[in-house]
Design a protein around this motif. Structure first.
Motif, PDB file in Angstrom:
ATOM      1  N   GLU A   1       1.644  10.492  -3.017  1.00 16.86           N
ATOM      2  CA  GLU A   1       0.888  10.791  -1.799  1.00 16.86           C
ATOM      3  C   GLU A   1       1.733  10.549  -0.548  1.00 16.86           C
ATOM      4  O   GLU A   1       1.256  10.768   0.568  1.00 16.86           O
ATOM      5  CB  GLU A   1      -0.379   9.927  -1.734  1.00 16.86           C
ATOM      6  N   ALA A   2       2.950  10.081  -0.742  1.00 15.86           N
ATOM      7  CA  ALA A   2       3.831   9.789   0.385  1.00 15.86           C
ATOM      8  C   ALA A   2       5.257  10.147  -0.010  1.00 15.86           C
ATOM      9  O   ALA A   2       5.659   9.957  -1.156  1.00 15.86           O
ATOM     10  CB  ALA A   2       3.737   8.310   0.761  1.00 15.86           C
TER      11      ALA A   2
ATOM     12  N   ASP B   1       3.363   9.801   5.044  1.00 15.92           N
ATOM     13  CA  ASP B   1       2.392   9.225   4.119  1.00 15.92           C
ATOM     14  C   ASP B   1       1.071   9.965   4.305  1.00 15.92           C
ATOM     15  O   ASP B   1       0.373   9.766   5.299  1.00 15.92           O
ATOM     16  CB  ASP B   1       2.222   7.726   4.419  1.00 15.92           C
ATOM     17  N   ARG B   2       0.747  10.862   3.354  1.00 15.12           N
ATOM     18  CA  ARG B   2      -0.492  11.643   3.470  1.00 15.12           C
ATOM     19  C   ARG B   2      -1.721  10.769   3.321  1.00 15.12           C
ATOM     20  O   ARG B   2      -2.782  11.093   3.858  1.00 15.12           O
ATOM     21  CB  ARG B   2      -0.510  12.748   2.406  1.00 15.12           C
ATOM     22  N   ALA B   3      -1.596   9.672   2.584  1.00 20.02           N
ATOM     23  CA  ALA B   3      -2.745   8.777   2.405  1.00 20.02           C
ATOM     24  C   ALA B   3      -3.092   8.067   3.706  1.00 20.02           C
ATOM     25  O   ALA B   3      -4.261   7.971   4.086  1.00 20.02           O
ATOM     26  CB  ALA B   3      -2.450   7.760   1.302  1.00 20.02           C
ATOM     27  N   GLY B   4      -2.063   7.582   4.407  1.00 17.41           N
ATOM     28  CA  GLY B   4      -2.304   6.857   5.647  1.00 17.41           C
ATOM     29  C   GLY B   4      -2.062   7.674   6.894  1.00 17.41           C
ATOM     30  O   GLY B   4      -2.257   7.179   8.009  1.00 17.41           O
TER      31      GLY B   4
ATOM     32  N   ALA C   1       1.233   4.320  -2.701  1.00 12.91           N
ATOM     33  CA  ALA C   1       1.081   5.725  -2.306  1.00 12.91           C
ATOM     34  C   ALA C   1       2.285   6.551  -2.754  1.00 12.91           C
ATOM     35  O   ALA C   1       2.138   7.693  -3.205  1.00 12.91           O
ATOM     36  CB  ALA C   1       0.907   5.832  -0.792  1.00 12.91           C
TER      37      ALA C   1
ATOM     38  N   ARG D   1       1.912   7.327  -6.402  1.00 12.66           N
ATOM     39  CA  ARG D   1       0.899   8.357  -6.634  1.00 12.66           C
ATOM     40  C   ARG D   1       1.334   9.713  -6.077  1.00 12.66           C
ATOM     41  O   ARG D   1       0.580  10.689  -6.142  1.00 12.66           O
ATOM     42  CB  ARG D   1      -0.428   7.947  -5.995  1.00 12.66           C
TER      43      ARG D   1
ATOM     44  N   THR E   1       0.697  -0.243  -9.152  1.00  5.95           N
ATOM     45  CA  THR E   1      -0.499   0.500  -9.567  1.00  5.95           C
ATOM     46  C   THR E   1      -0.835   0.330 -11.039  1.00  5.95           C
ATOM     47  O   THR E   1      -1.870   0.797 -11.502  1.00  5.95           O
ATOM     48  CB  THR E   1      -0.325   2.005  -9.277  1.00  5.95           C
TER      49      THR E   1
ATOM     50  N   ALA F   1       0.827  -1.213   0.000  1.00  6.79           N
ATOM     51  CA  ALA F   1       0.000   0.000   0.000  1.00  6.79           C
ATOM     52  C   ALA F   1       0.858   1.258   0.000  1.00  6.79           C
ATOM     53  O   ALA F   1       0.553   2.236  -0.699  1.00  6.79           O
ATOM     54  CB  ALA F   1      -0.942   0.001   1.207  1.00  6.79           C
ATOM     55  N   VAL F   2       1.945   1.259   0.748  1.00  2.56           N
ATOM     56  CA  VAL F   2       2.774   2.463   0.805  1.00  2.56           C
ATOM     57  C   VAL F   2       3.593   2.619  -0.470  1.00  2.56           C
ATOM     58  O   VAL F   2       3.847   3.747  -0.915  1.00  2.56           O
ATOM     59  CB  VAL F   2       3.657   2.477   2.070  1.00  2.56           C
TER      60      VAL F   2
END
Length: 321
Positions: A33-34, A58-61, A28, A31, A275, A24-25
């Protein structure tokens, strides 16, 4: 602030939890987002130790924090793990520290998860022979994680000190997979997937050792000067990594980049393969390489997952700073 000791991390942070958190990271990161912040890592001039600090967000998590620790090569003689570290997490909204998580088991599991992710996404579907280079503390974790990704029928292994391979033979026996200690030329000739997990400062695997179609997960090089692969082998492969900047500066690719054999643009992100925004293996004859440098976000994602699991497992030790 929650304090999560090593024994609780060992209980909670399973291979499945590690794989999910790290995959997942990686996605991210792809993308954007991290982000990983610049790494501080060097020899400390005492006990032959390498010490460093890795951090990121990590802005997503909403995982924010750092891991501090390193590698003490003499620890095995003291009955301790050579890798020693801890992760400190902060609340992304207020900056207050929220948890400190023991990092030894976490590091081994997230490192194994990273190579397993590369095997799942880059190795040939018909891979049947696993090659292991290295037999230190993390090698067993690497082997178990790799075995879960393909229907491996046997394992061939090499280590600079062959007597240490007994521990890997024991893991293989537990997993029910035939195991054999071999020389490097035979390992390369037979293995469909090769995992290197050493602390070497000189190339071990050469281009002549590796046949077309092999996937290599190079997991040992995380410091300037370290090296497991001949630069010519790196140049012959389709290369992917956790983070390009680290790969080119402190990872396995540092030597091929310095020699002008590859550029940073030749190095792909494993998160982009996850992804689907960058192709991975494109032919059965590709040599694919994952340069696992180990990024802060892996540790933060793992620690955050441990905290989440610990909250549901019962009373926790808390400290009011």
């Amino acid at each position: 602030m929650i304090v999560i000791p090593e024994h609780l991390v060992e209980k909670l942070f399973t291979a499945e939890a590690a794989f999910e958190a790290v995959e997942a990271v990686f996605a991210a990161m792809s993308r954007r987002e991290a982000v990983n912040f610049p790494v501080v890592r060097d020899m400390i001039g005492h006990a032959d130790a390498v010490y460093g600090i890795k951090s990121g967000f990590d802005r997503a998590g909403l995982a924010l924090g750092l891991k501090a620790g390193g590698y003490w090569p003499g620890n095995a003689q003291k009955g301790l793990t050579n890798h020693q570290s801890a992760v400190l997490l902060f609340d992304a909204d207020t900056g207050r520290p929220t948890a400190i998580v023991s990092g030894n088991h976490l590091t081994a599991m997230r490192t194994a998860a990273a190579s397993a992710i590369s095997i799942r996404h880059l190795a040939r579907p018909d891979a049947r022979v696993l090659g292991m280079v290295g037999a230190g503390h993390q090698a067993g974790f690497q082997m178990r994680a790799a075995l879960a990704q393909r229907d491996f029928e046997r394992i061939v292994a090499w280590n600079l000190h062959p007597e240490m391979l007994d521990r890997l033979a024991g893991v293989a026996a537990e997993e029910g997979v035939p195991f054999e200690a071999v020389e490097l030329d035979r390992l390369g000739a037979e293995a469909d997937v090769i995992v290197t997990i050493t602390s070497s400062f000189a190339p071990i695997l050469k281009r002549c050792h590796v046949r077309p179609g092999t996937h290599i997960a190079a997991m040992g090089t995380d410091t300037k000067g370290k090296q497991e692969l001949d630069p010519a082998l790196v140049a012959a492969a389709r290369v992917f990594t956790d983070e390009v900047a680290q790969s080119a500066s402190i990872g396995e690719c540092q030597h091929a980049v310095a020699a002008g054999l590859i550029s940073r643009e030749d190095i792909g992100e494993i998160g982009a393969v996850v992804t689907g925004t960058r192709p991975g293996r494109q032919s059965a004859d590709d040599i694919t390489l994952f340069d696992g440098t180990g990024v802060a976000l892996q540790d933060l994602a793992g620690a955050a997952r441990v905290v989440e699991l610990a909250r549901g497992a019962g009373p926790l030790v808390t400290v009011d700073l």
